[in-house]
Design a protein around this motif. Structure first.
Motif, PDB file in Angstrom:
ATOM      1  N   GLN A 161      45.053  -0.943 -28.081  1.00 34.67           N
ATOM      2  CA  GLN A 161      46.339  -1.587 -27.828  1.00 34.67           C
ATOM      3  C   GLN A 161      47.374  -0.623 -28.445  1.00 34.67           C
ATOM      4  OE1 GLN A 161      47.074  -4.061 -25.990  1.00 34.67           O
ATOM      5  NE2 GLN A 161      45.926  -5.912 -26.887  1.00 34.67           N
ATOM      6  N   PHE A 162      47.324   0.022 -29.377  1.00 35.54           N
ATOM      7  CA  PHE A 162      47.991   1.174 -29.960  1.00 35.54           C
ATOM      8  C   PHE A 162      48.221   2.452 -28.731  1.00 35.54           C
ATOM      9  CE2 PHE A 162      47.797  -0.816 -34.050  1.00 35.54           C
ATOM     10  CZ  PHE A 162      49.215  -0.671 -34.562  1.00 35.54           C
ATOM     11  N   PHE A 163      47.313   2.635 -27.936  1.00 31.79           N
ATOM     12  CA  PHE A 163      47.335   3.601 -27.296  1.00 31.79           C
ATOM     13  C   PHE A 163      48.058   3.129 -25.754  1.00 31.79           C
ATOM     14  CE2 PHE A 163      42.823   5.511 -28.494  1.00 31.79           C
ATOM     15  CZ  PHE A 163      43.365   6.245 -29.494  1.00 31.79           C
ATOM     16  N   GLU A 164      47.977   1.848 -25.599  1.00 26.02           N
ATOM     17  CA  GLU A 164      48.770   1.346 -24.457  1.00 26.02           C
ATOM     18  C   GLU A 164      50.131   1.251 -24.802  1.00 26.02           C
ATOM     19  OE1 GLU A 164      47.904   0.121 -21.404  1.00 26.02           O
ATOM     20  OE2 GLU A 164      45.792   1.021 -21.579  1.00 26.02           O
ATOM     21  N   LEU A 165      50.417   0.944 -26.107  1.00 25.14           N
ATOM     22  CA  LEU A 165      51.977   0.912 -26.581  1.00 25.14           C
ATOM     23  C   LEU A 165      52.427   2.225 -26.540  1.00 25.14           C
ATOM     24  CD1 LEU A 165      54.263  -0.646 -27.601  1.00 25.14           C
ATOM     25  CD2 LEU A 165      53.219  -0.284 -30.007  1.00 25.14           C
ATOM     26  N   ALA A 166      51.696   3.268 -27.021  1.00 21.43           N
ATOM     27  CA  ALA A 166      52.066   4.540 -27.036  1.00 21.43           C
ATOM     28  C   ALA A 166      52.369   5.254 -25.654  1.00 21.43           C
ATOM     29  CB  ALA A 166      51.032   5.529 -27.525  1.00 21.43           C
ATOM     30  N   ARG A 167      51.577   4.881 -24.449  1.00 24.22           N
ATOM     31  CA  ARG A 167      51.771   5.336 -23.157  1.00 24.22           C
ATOM     32  C   ARG A 167      52.822   4.536 -22.467  1.00 24.22           C
ATOM     33  NH1 ARG A 167      47.078   3.513 -21.683  1.00 24.22           N
ATOM     34  NH2 ARG A 167      46.038   5.375 -22.003  1.00 24.22           N
ATOM     35  N   TRP A 168      53.145   3.222 -22.882  1.00 24.98           N
ATOM     36  CA  TRP A 168      54.455   2.692 -22.343  1.00 24.98           C
ATOM     37  C   TRP A 168      55.462   3.215 -23.107  1.00 24.98           C
ATOM     38  CZ3 TRP A 168      57.603  -0.563 -25.269  1.00 24.98           C
ATOM     39  CH2 TRP A 168      58.716  -1.321 -24.767  1.00 24.98           C
ATOM     40  N   LEU A 169      55.646   3.523 -24.443  1.00 22.57           N
ATOM     41  CA  LEU A 169      56.761   4.129 -24.934  1.00 22.57           C
ATOM     42  C   LEU A 169      57.024   5.538 -24.265  1.00 22.57           C
ATOM     43  CD1 LEU A 169      56.296   3.339 -28.595  1.00 22.57           C
ATOM     44  CD2 LEU A 169      57.796   2.574 -27.319  1.00 22.57           C
ATOM     45  N   GLN A 170      56.013   6.238 -23.970  1.00 20.62           N
ATOM     46  CA  GLN A 170      56.124   7.635 -23.175  1.00 20.62           C
ATOM     47  C   GLN A 170      57.017   7.466 -22.007  1.00 20.62           C
ATOM     48  OE1 GLN A 170      52.477   9.515 -23.723  1.00 20.62           O
ATOM     49  NE2 GLN A 170      53.008  10.638 -25.419  1.00 20.62           N
ATOM     50  N   GLY A 171      56.544   6.314 -21.277  1.00 11.74           N
ATOM     51  CA  GLY A 171      57.033   6.077 -20.029  1.00 11.74           C
ATOM     52  C   GLY A 171      58.555   5.682 -20.016  1.00 11.74           C
ATOM     53  N   GLN A 172      58.777   5.243 -21.044  1.00 11.78           N
ATOM     54  CA  GLN A 172      60.558   4.960 -21.418  1.00 11.78           C
ATOM     55  C   GLN A 172      61.022   6.164 -22.008  1.00 11.78           C
ATOM     56  OE1 GLN A 172      61.620   1.492 -21.186  1.00 11.78           O
ATOM     57  NE2 GLN A 172      59.365   1.420 -20.159  1.00 11.78           N
ATOM     58  N   GLY A 173      60.549   7.367 -21.954  1.00  7.49           N
ATOM     59  CA  GLY A 173      61.210   8.658 -22.373  1.00  7.49           C
ATOM     60  C   GLY A 173      61.028   8.781 -23.863  1.00  7.49           C
ATOM     61  N   ARG A 174      60.197   8.219 -24.432  1.00  7.67           N
ATOM     62  CA  ARG A 174      60.186   8.095 -26.005  1.00  7.67           C
ATOM     63  C   ARG A 174      59.280   9.016 -26.509  1.00  7.67           C
ATOM     64  NH1 ARG A 174      65.193   5.747 -27.207  1.00  7.67           N
ATOM     65  NH2 ARG A 174      65.342   3.772 -26.081  1.00  7.67           N
ATOM     66  N   SER A 175      59.371   9.441 -27.659  1.00  5.83           N
ATOM     67  CA  SER A 175      58.303  10.358 -28.246  1.00  5.83           C
ATOM     68  C   SER A 175      57.773   9.748 -29.425  1.00  5.83           C
ATOM     69  CB  SER A 175      59.239  11.641 -28.940  1.00  5.83           C
ATOM     70  OG  SER A 175      58.361  12.488 -29.456  1.00  5.83           O
ATOM     71  N   VAL A 176      56.252   9.561 -29.450  1.00  9.72           N
ATOM     72  CA  VAL A 176      55.577   8.961 -30.392  1.00  9.72           C
ATOM     73  C   VAL A 176      54.673   9.978 -31.041  1.00  9.72           C
ATOM     74  CG1 VAL A 176      55.612   6.960 -28.950  1.00  9.72           C
ATOM     75  CG2 VAL A 176      53.591   8.602 -28.871  1.00  9.72           C
ATOM     76  N   ARG A 177      54.316   9.175 -32.418  1.00 10.01           N
ATOM     77  CA  ARG A 177      53.396  10.116 -33.120  1.00 10.01           C
ATOM     78  C   ARG A 177      52.628   8.998 -34.106  1.00 10.01           C
ATOM     79  NH1 ARG A 177      52.616  14.995 -35.487  1.00 10.01           N
ATOM     80  NH2 ARG A 177      54.359  16.091 -34.333  1.00 10.01           N
ATOM     81  N   PHE A 178      51.194   9.358 -33.949  1.00  6.62           N
ATOM     82  CA  PHE A 178      50.240   8.641 -34.890  1.00  6.62           C
ATOM     83  C   PHE A 178      50.282   9.092 -36.226  1.00  6.62           C
ATOM     84  CE2 PHE A 178      49.029   6.979 -30.790  1.00  6.62           C
ATOM     85  CZ  PHE A 178      48.646   5.811 -30.602  1.00  6.62           C
ATOM     86  N   VAL A 179      50.278   8.105 -37.105  1.00 12.81           N
ATOM     87  CA  VAL A 179      50.117   8.487 -38.641  1.00 12.81           C
ATOM     88  C   VAL A 179      49.165   7.780 -39.186  1.00 12.81           C
ATOM     89  CG1 VAL A 179      51.214   8.602 -40.849  1.00 12.81           C
ATOM     90  CG2 VAL A 179      52.462   8.607 -38.818  1.00 12.81           C
ATOM     91  N   LEU A 180      47.837   8.690 -39.754  1.00 10.20           N
ATOM     92  CA  LEU A 180      46.723   8.164 -40.323  1.00 10.20           C
ATOM     93  C   LEU A 180      46.676   8.392 -41.831  1.00 10.20           C
ATOM     94  CD1 LEU A 180      44.247   9.215 -37.618  1.00 10.20           C
ATOM     95  CD2 LEU A 180      45.515   7.152 -37.521  1.00 10.20           C
ATOM     96  N   GLY A 181      45.863   7.715 -42.430  1.00 12.52           N
ATOM     97  CA  GLY A 181      45.805   8.144 -43.886  1.00 12.52           C
ATOM     98  C   GLY A 181      44.408   8.206 -44.338  1.00 12.52           C
ATOM     99  N   PRO A 182      43.951   8.150 -45.620  1.00 14.05           N
ATOM    100  CA  PRO A 182      42.727   8.503 -46.030  1.00 14.05           C
ATOM    101  C   PRO A 182      41.643   7.299 -45.599  1.00 14.05           C
ATOM    102  CG  PRO A 182      44.091   8.682 -47.822  1.00 14.05           C
ATOM    103  CD  PRO A 182      44.936   8.276 -46.595  1.00 14.05           C
ATOM    104  N   ALA A 183      42.071   5.842 -45.586  1.00 11.68           N
ATOM    105  CA  ALA A 183      41.254   4.840 -44.971  1.00 11.68           C
ATOM    106  C   ALA A 183      40.755   5.055 -43.706  1.00 11.68           C
ATOM    107  CB  ALA A 183      41.814   3.557 -45.312  1.00 11.68           C
TER     108      ALA A 183
END
Length: 306
Positions: free
Chosen positions: A173-195
């Protein structure tokens, strides 16, 4: 000279909920030394208040408390403020020990946040609480919008992790959201932690950051346009800094655990919430799995429109 000892051994989000009360204690006892007994990673948010690491002698006194001995001589002149959620620490009661509970009441649908419960505990001890604490935090550690975070090309940060797997919206679902945001001309970045690293979470086709410290995470947040993530410590930190964003809630209730300043969403299901304390035993977290993509997009679109 008497001193103050702050004790907190919870997760990042729990610590951020307790921070306003730690500020109140520091202000109330401005003429006394205040020490910290907790994770050293929290010290960057306490040192500017004049809070120092717990000296070795006081740590010995803390260890003696767990042996259920009389009040240790190493803490003879200290008042201890111990932050917990719902379980008292396994140490003897004492007039110099103040246990502050973040979860109060016994109702099945709690609405009081730990932040407010700690504040109430302090008021009962005659210690005032400054309702304008967000301004104090942002004055010390940075505020979104003060030269950062409003540029048109600033990235939208996505936080797909959480302290418990049941609190995670499906990664697809996050991938789908990222794809949609990019389609809106937005730049996205995932942030991950130790867990997320321990769980083997893998992100392909999108930029990814692995902040190696909380300072780096804070800088990343201040440079973002907005954040979208699960109920987690980094999302709480974003709210403290004033970063606009959306937090997705499932097993826990957003009215109890919601980050300050952020929008929150959660499904209206009969089984929600299934936890008041953060302890989760659900094997089928429909409350997260069934959050629809269009609901999240609608909220994110409203934030971007602002």
């Amino acid at each position: 000279m008497s001193s103050i000892l702050l004790v907190h051994r919870g997760a990042l989000g729990d610590f951020l909920m307790a921070w306003p009360s730690m500020l109140a204690i520091r202000e109330r006892f401005a003429d006394q030394a205040v020490f910290w007994a907790g994770s050293a990673t929290r010290l960057p948010w306490l040192r500017p208040l004049g809070v120092e690491p717990c000296p070795l002698e006081m740590r010995r006194g803390m260890d003696a408390l767990f042996l259920r001995e009389p009040w240790p001589v190493e803490l003879a002149d200290a008042r201890v403020f111990w932050f917990v959620l719902d379980t008292d620490p396994p140490v003897p009661a004492h007039s110099r020990l103040h246990v502050l509970r973040g979860i109060v009441g016994s109702g099945s649908v709690p609405t009081t946040s730990p932040r407010d419960a700690y504040a109430q505990g302090l008021r009962e001890l005659g210690i005032g609480w400054n309702p304008d604490w967000p301004a104090g935090w942002r004055g010390l550690f940075g505020a979104w919008g003060s030269g950062q975070g409003r540029k048109g090309d600033a990235e939208i940060l996505l936080f797909p992790g959480a302290g418990h797997p049941a609190k995670q919206w499906p990664l697809v679902q996050f991938f789908e959201l990222a794809r949609w945001l990019q389609g809106q001309g937005r730049s996205v970045r995932f942030v991950l932690g130790p867990a997320e690293r321990d769980r083997g979470m893998e992100i392909r086709d999108y930029p990814v950051s692995w902040p190696h410290s909380l300072d780096v995470l804070q800088e990343l947040l201040l440079g973002a346009r907005l954040v979208v993530g699960n109920d987690s410590g980094p999302v709480h930190l974003a709210g403290m800094l004033g970063v606009p964003g959306l937090a997705l809630f499932g097993p826990a209730l957003e009215t109890q655990w919601g980050p300050v300043g952020l929008r929150t969403i959660g499904l209206d299901l009969a089984c929600r919430p299934c936890t008041r304390t953060g302890r989760i035993a659900c094997a089928d977290p429909r409350c997260m799995l069934e959050i629809p993509q269009n609901m999240v997009r609608r909220e994110v679109g409203a934030l971007l429109a602002r």
